[in-house]
Design an enzyme around this catalytic site. Structure first.
Site, mmCIF file in Angstrom:
data_model
loop_
_atom_site.group_PDB
_atom_site.id
_atom_site.type_symbol
_atom_site.label_atom_id
_atom_site.label_comp_id
_atom_site.label_asym_id
_atom_site.label_seq_id
_atom_site.Cartn_x
_atom_site.Cartn_y
_atom_site.Cartn_z
ATOM 1 N N HIS A 53 0.710 -1.387 -0.174
ATOM 2 C CA HIS A 53 -0.042 -0.006 0.184
ATOM 3 C C HIS A 53 0.894 1.204 -0.054
ATOM 4 C CE1 HIS A 53 -2.717 2.879 2.295
ATOM 5 N NE2 HIS A 53 -3.438 2.642 1.029
ATOM 6 N N HIS A 95 -0.960 9.996 -3.038
ATOM 7 C CA HIS A 95 -2.231 9.799 -2.271
ATOM 8 C C HIS A 95 -3.190 10.761 -2.402
ATOM 9 C CE1 HIS A 95 -5.150 8.912 0.991
ATOM 10 N NE2 HIS A 95 -5.222 7.658 0.321
#
Length: 738
Positions: A53, A95
């Site tokens: 991730h 992100h």
């Protein structure tokens, strides 16, 4: 990487030799397959994916080439990129839609708040430091090489991973805010073509936006697409319908980790959708989701998940049970053949006087082990931890030994039953409420599974093979509340009918040996109880309580047999044993744990399953087991045995009953009924009048459990019925008789 320990069928050639239960001969087995072949709680891919991730973002600054490199070194199968688009149309790996959290944009461009990516050109973003923030936030993980790390473009990220991963590491990309960046999908496909990865079988695209995914589907029909979900996105929706709807464009779903429960897994796998939950970082959570059969996990700690997938590990928690003042039985399950080691100590740090026990987990017992521990001190809290010898992943638990003989210490137990029936599937809130009370032990009063009911573990019931029965236990152990309770305190487990099939009689039911085998595999049961498969035994809590656990299934005559002096539920030997225990007990309270009720008629007309024949409903019903219970009742009354409490579940409502069996105006004994924990909820009916019952409390249509406390100093026993949230619905203190 192949993850055969998780996804493959654990198949070993074994010769089985075991005691013959119930005089029903079972042919020796030459091979064991531990998977039942129908459970949806198993991966639909042979490659359970380690998805890094934002890179190995627990160890380095997210979305930097350094974090991607660390992820690959930690054996990640995929590196994930979140995509944003610059003012001049370049895709970058970042992100947030803004730059201030993970770069020094506020310092370099102080007048350009709120520092949205779309307001900056690529040249401007390339001047930013995307690594120093990590050093400041996590000084114990800080490295000089993180200083000055640039924000990578998508092309740079792809080329880096393909080169450093030798073409073996997959790419997993999210269109992060496609509504903010018109044309993002077209840009993405162009870059995938340009970098020659569009047709890579290890390419996956994801998004919370269905519109974005459908657009990508038209442009790249062969690429795997993952529909991401938050809890809010699924609120009010039936997951089976939702997943069928999206299956025309999605190859899988990416849920927030708390959404992953058996129903979710069943709905996804029924529609052949992969399940990749996010973001899972603790090894406890990683292992718990693997036990549910996920097909991959997003994690900031790819090394922890890779370790679990490549070595056998403790897959379904641990438990302790059948605790005495000097012994206990420890239980654990691995996900493959392994040596499981337990350490036990009164010191939670395990630095002093730890007892070490090792046992081999094999396919014959579905990789479960039951390990006796002796030589313990009375009235002592013990801590234990378990791990497979090949794995560093450790699961911790605790239990309290009973007080020494003749001592008078207070006791608190919780009890309940009926889990996994009539469409009620884990998780159950009740176990969390039980655990919060920190009881001395948990009495699981039967129907610990519903082997004959449809659930994701056995979608084509009834359970017929031992693999089916095993699958049912594993399904209930996915409940985090149950795992927590079992790890926190000792358990005494009783079987009832649904551990085998509805209203069965042990000697005449062909599935009895199979159901019993699985029951013994999945509960920490002492050798004394399991010896000759008797399952009944007495346990003492000092001189406060003597608990007599009955076996109401293994010895009974058929339910359809007419009641009479020769009809039995307990068998002659167990009946005499119970009378002897009641007579010899000098404990303040005599607690009889029975899996069926006294005066609530159960089963069917002309095939009553409990003690009562239900003559208030059908005066001509010849069945039930009242003749045998009359022997028990008369014995209690005639011998003047005081403070007897029968405790049970089974009937799917709560009730507290006092009995005046000889009609002399005095209470002879009590019956305490709780439940269900997770099965159909019904309302109380009328009681069979044979033994003089009087209901003190009755309530149905709610999930509930019981609490029983004995305070010898004040000569009181208290019963509580609590709902699944722990709220007390009924409480009563009984004054103990001398």
């Amino acid at each position: 990487m192949k993850k055969s320990l998780i996804a493959g069928l654990a198949c070993l050639s074994l010769t089985v030799t075991s005691a013959v239960p119930w005089a029903v001969l079972a042919a020796p087995e030459k091979g064991i397959i531990t998977d039942n072949g129908q459970s949806s709680l198993r991966p639909i891919t042979s490659d359970v994916a380690v998805i890094a991730h934002r890179g190995a973002s627990a160890y380095g600054p997210e979305h930097t080439l350094t974090a991607y490199k660390q992820a690959m070194q930690m054996k990640a199968d995929y590196v994930e990129f979140d995509l944003q688009m610059t003012k001049d149309g370049h895709l970058i790996a970042l992100h947030d839609e803004t730059l201030e959290r993970t770069t020094n944009a506020m310092e370099l461009y102080p007048d350009r708040a709120p520092w949205r990516v779309k307001d900056f050109t690529l040249d401007e973003i390339k001047r930013l430091d995307a690594g120093s923030w990590f050093n400041a936030k996590f000084p114990n993980l800080a490295k000089k090489e993180y200083v000055g790390q640039p924000v990578p473009t998508l092309e740079e990220a792809i080329k880096f991973v393909k080169q450093k991963g030798n073409g073996k590491v997959g790419l997993y990309m999210e269109t992060k805010a496609p509504n903010v960046y018109p044309g993002m999908e077209e840009k993405l496909i162009d870059i995938l073509k340009k970098t020659n990865v569009l047709n890579d079988k290890h390419l996956i695209l994801e998004s919370f936006s269905e519109e974005s995914l459908r657009k990508l589907k038209t442009m790249a029909p062969n690429v795997k697409l993952i529909q991401l979900y938050t809890a809010a996105m699924l609120k009010g929706k039936v997951v089976y319908q939702e997943f069928k709807r999206i299956s025309d464009y999605a190859a899988g779903v990416g849920p927030s980790k708390e959404l992953v429960v058996p129903t979710f897994m069943d709905a996804a796998h029924q529609n052949q959708l992969l399940v990749h939950p996010w973001t899972v970082n603790s090894q406890d959570d990683l292992a718990a989701l693997l036990s549910l059969g996920v097909d991959g996990e997003f994690t900031n700690n790819p090394d922890l998940l890779a370790d679990l997938l490549n070595k056998p590990f403790i897959s379904h928690g641990v438990a302790s049970g059948d605790v005495t003042d000097s012994s206990a039985v420890l239980w654990a399950r691995a996900n493959g053949p392994a040596n499981i080691q337990f350490e036990v100590s009164s010191d939670p740090s395990f630095k002093h006087r730890a007892i070490v026990k090792t046992s081999h987990a094999d396919a014959l017992h579905d990789f479960t082990v039951n390990v006796p521990v002796n030589g313990l001190k009375p009235d002592t809290t013990y801590y234990y931890r378990a791990h497979t010898v090949s794995s560093k992943y450790t699961v911790n638990g605790s239990f309290k030994t009973a007080p020494e003989q003749n001592s008078l210490k207070p006791m608190t137990m919780v009890w309940g039953g009926d889990t996994g029936g009539q469409g009620e599937i884990p998780p159950y809130k009740t176990f969390q409420a039980m655990s919060a009370l920190n009881p001395d032990f948990f009495l699981f009063s039967g129907d610990t599974i519903y082997a004959d009911n449809k659930t994701p573990a056995v979608p084509n019931p009834p359970s017929e093979t031992v693999q089916d029965f095993w699958a049912k236990y594993k399904e209930n152990r996915t409940d985090p509340g149950l795992r927590s309770l079992l790890q926190k305190t000792a358990t005494f487990s009783i079987w009832d009918d649904h551990e085998v099939t509805n209203d069965f009689s042990g000697p005449s039911e062909s599935l009895t040996p199979t159901g019993l085998r699985a029951f013994k595999d999945y509960w920490p049961i002492s050798g004394e109880r399991s010896s000759a498969d008797k399952l009944y035994n007495k346990y003492s809590w000092g001189n406060t309580v003597d608990m007599m656990i009955l076996n109401n299934r293994g010895y009974r005559d058929s339910n359809t047999k007419a009641d009479g002096p020769d009809k039995t539920m307990l068998g002659e030997e167990q009946l005499k044993w119970l009378e002897q225990q009641l007579l010899e007990s000098d404990a303040k309270v005599k607690l009889v744990a029975t899996s069926v009720p006294i005066s609530v008629p159960t089963g069917k007309a002309n095939a009553r399953d409990g003690w009562a024949n239900g003559n208030q409903v059908n005066p001509n019903d010849p069945t039930g087991y009242e003749n045998e219970f009359k022997k028990i009742s008369d014995f209690i009354v005639e011998k003047g045995i005081k403070n007897v409490f029968f405790v049970t579940t089974d009937v799917h409502f709560a009730q507290v009953i006092k009995y005046d069996a000889n009609q002399d105006g005095k209470t002879d004994y009590h019956e305490l009924i709780s439940g269900p924990i997770g099965a159909v909820k019904i309302n109380p009916g009328t009681l069979d009048p044979t033994f003089g019952p009087e209901s003190m409390y009755a309530e149905g249509d709610f999930f509930n459990f019981g609490v029983f406390q004995v305070d010898p100093a004040n000569k009181q026993a208290t019963v509580e019925i609590r709902d699944e949230n722990g709220k007390i619905h009924f409480s009563h203190a009984f004054q103990l008789e001398e």
